[in-house]
Design an enzyme around this catalytic site. Structure first.
Site, PDB file in Angstrom:
ATOM      1  N   ASN A 134       0.764  -1.256  -0.089  1.00 48.87           N
ATOM      2  CA  ASN A 134       0.081  -0.017  -0.059  1.00 48.87           C
ATOM      3  C   ASN A 134       0.919   1.424   0.010  1.00 48.87           C
ATOM      4  OD1 ASN A 134       0.475   1.069   2.783  1.00 48.87           O
ATOM      5  ND2 ASN A 134      -0.243  -1.081   3.192  1.00 48.87           N
ATOM      6  N   LYS A 213       8.258 -17.882  -9.324  1.00 52.83           N
ATOM      7  CA  LYS A 213       7.621 -17.019  -9.713  1.00 52.83           C
ATOM      8  C   LYS A 213       6.361 -17.412 -10.784  1.00 52.83           C
ATOM      9  CE  LYS A 213       8.060 -13.436 -13.168  1.00 52.83           C
ATOM     10  NZ  LYS A 213       8.810 -12.846 -14.462  1.00 52.83           N
ATOM     11  N   PRO A 231      -3.833 -11.187  11.347  1.00 53.27           N
ATOM     12  CA  PRO A 231      -4.112 -10.612  12.759  1.00 53.27           C
ATOM     13  C   PRO A 231      -4.196  -9.091  12.924  1.00 53.27           C
ATOM     14  CG  PRO A 231      -1.992 -11.307  12.665  1.00 53.27           C
ATOM     15  CD  PRO A 231      -2.498 -11.731  11.242  1.00 53.27           C
ATOM     16  N   ASP A 232      -5.208  -8.585  13.628  1.00 57.42           N
ATOM     17  CA  ASP A 232      -5.182  -7.067  13.989  1.00 57.42           C
ATOM     18  C   ASP A 232      -4.227  -6.984  14.926  1.00 57.42           C
ATOM     19  OD1 ASP A 232      -5.932  -4.383  14.777  1.00 57.42           O
ATOM     20  OD2 ASP A 232      -7.608  -4.645  13.453  1.00 57.42           O
ATOM     21  N   ILE A 233      -3.206  -6.220  14.814  1.00 61.18           N
ATOM     22  CA  ILE A 233      -1.915  -6.332  15.833  1.00 61.18           C
ATOM     23  C   ILE A 233      -2.399  -5.058  16.906  1.00 61.18           C
ATOM     24  CG2 ILE A 233       0.392  -5.289  16.197  1.00 61.18           C
ATOM     25  CD1 ILE A 233       0.598  -6.198  13.221  1.00 61.18           C
ATOM     26  N   PHE A 249      -4.214   4.627  14.510  1.00 59.61           N
ATOM     27  CA  PHE A 249      -4.571   5.523  13.380  1.00 59.61           C
ATOM     28  C   PHE A 249      -5.527   5.149  12.536  1.00 59.61           C
ATOM     29  CE2 PHE A 249      -0.994   9.065  12.743  1.00 59.61           C
ATOM     30  CZ  PHE A 249      -0.370   8.900  13.911  1.00 59.61           C
ATOM     31  N   LYS A 263     -13.485   2.743  15.283  1.00 63.13           N
ATOM     32  CA  LYS A 263     -12.531   2.028  15.573  1.00 63.13           C
ATOM     33  C   LYS A 263     -11.888   2.152  16.953  1.00 63.13           C
ATOM     34  CE  LYS A 263     -10.784   2.126  11.071  1.00 63.13           C
ATOM     35  NZ  LYS A 263      -9.799   2.698   9.940  1.00 63.13           N
TER      36      LYS A 263
END
Ligand code: C5P
Length: 322
Positions: A134, A213, A231-233, A249, A263
């Protein structure tokens, strides 16, 4: 053109460039030159780099030039330069006042505190040459690490794949994927007084990254990648009984505040920084405008450098009792 090139190189072989290199004050540039010198790729590249480093540019005017040519590169009218300087200085002094105030509030609080920060994107490998990533640059998290260390905190920075220099005195641990980031955070979170999760962690990873590849197959026009949830750290840290003060954030392109508040609750965070991602701020940019939110407070910061946002953020955390 010559001075821009020298400033870009960090040279100091005359009084002007020496002063520019030896100051921590903001610098405004009002270059003027022949139109072809101005539009030359070398000059434009120098200007771009200087802007990225925080120089403010007053664009040259268009029109008749001293050399007799006509185009962009003409010196703006002296009054226009004067007005731009005054406006720039007023804005800078106002920001400086706020920053000095925030700095002195934060200093006594952060001295000796242990701060864990995640920053940057994560890369989720598809095969040995491709990945899902990203646009996070890591600049916000690195700015927080830099400022916190200068305030006297002991900072551990878990960095995703970014090309940024490690701030002085910061302990940096490089990771690539969300799982690697999670591993490190699990082993070090308990030692921290505060955890700031500024990383843009991938929500999903490739279920089965290929060992070799992936090749195009004749006649195969579509391909499907199976993704599994990461996992959501930050949510995990918030669930721990010995959790530090947890700051998340929320980078969004729409309904930022609303999503951020959701959130804050859902991930049981102590605080969240809402971050509108757009053309002039957020991802890949030097400037940002955070809204700092706790259960009881909501403070809007105006657009400023990520360093100034970091000072405001660390000063805001200093006011929370933990
Ligand atoms: O839900 P969302 O990804 O938008 O939440 C953003 C916050 O959650 C950020 O603080 C980010 O660092 C954190 N996060 C995380 N682990 C994930 C996803 C997000 O720590 N897998």
């Amino acid at each position: 053109a010559e001075t821009l090139a020298k400033l870009r190189m960090g040279r100091a072989d005359d009084l002007l460039t020496t002063l520019c290199l030896a100051t921590d004050k903001p610098i405004m540039l009002a270059p003027a030159m022949n139109r072809l010198m101005w539009s030359n790729a070398a000059t434009q590249d120098n200007v771009l780099v200087l802007k990225q480093r925080g120089f403010t540019l007053l664009e040259p005017a268009e029109g008749e030039q001293a050399c007799g040519e006509v185009g962009a590169g003409r010196m703006p009218e002296p009054l226009a330069i004067f007005n731009a300087v005054v406006a720039f200085q007023t804005k800078f002094q106002e920001q400086q006042k706020q920053t000095d105030q925030a700095w002195s509030n934060a200093k006594s609080f952060w001295l000796g505190k242990k701060l864990l920060i995640t920053a940057g994107p994560t890369f989720e490998d598809i095969d040995p040459v491709r990945f899902i990533g990203n646009r996070s640059s890591g600049k916000m998290g690195f700015a927080i690490a830099d400022v916190a260390t200068k305030l006297g905190a002991k900072v551990t920075l878990v960095a995703g794949p970014v090309q940024l220099a490690t701030p002085v005195n910061v302990e940096r641990i490089n990771v690539r994927s969300a799982l690697q980031m999670f591993d490190i955070v699990q082993t070090v979170y308990a030692d921290a007084d505060c955890f700031i999760s500024a990383a843009a962690v991938a929500d999903f990873r490739v279920a089965q990254p290929a060992e070799q590849k992936l090749k195009k197959q004749p006649g195969l026009d579509n391909m499907t990648l199976e993704l599994v949830k990461n996992p959501d750290i930050v949510a995990w840290v918030s669930e721990q009984s010995d959790k530090p003060f947890v700051v998340g954030f929320a980078a969004e392109t729409q309904n930022v505040i609303e999503y951020a508040k959701d959130k804050l609750k859902r991930k049981n965070l102590d605080m969240i920084c809402a971050n509108q991602v757009g053309e002039f701020q957020g991802f890949e940019q030097n400037d940002n405008a955070l809204t700092l939110i706790t259960e009881t407070e909501e403070v809007v910061q105006s657009l400023s450098s990520k360093t100034q946002q970091a000072i405001a953020l660390l000063s805001f955390i200093a006011k929370q009792s933990f």
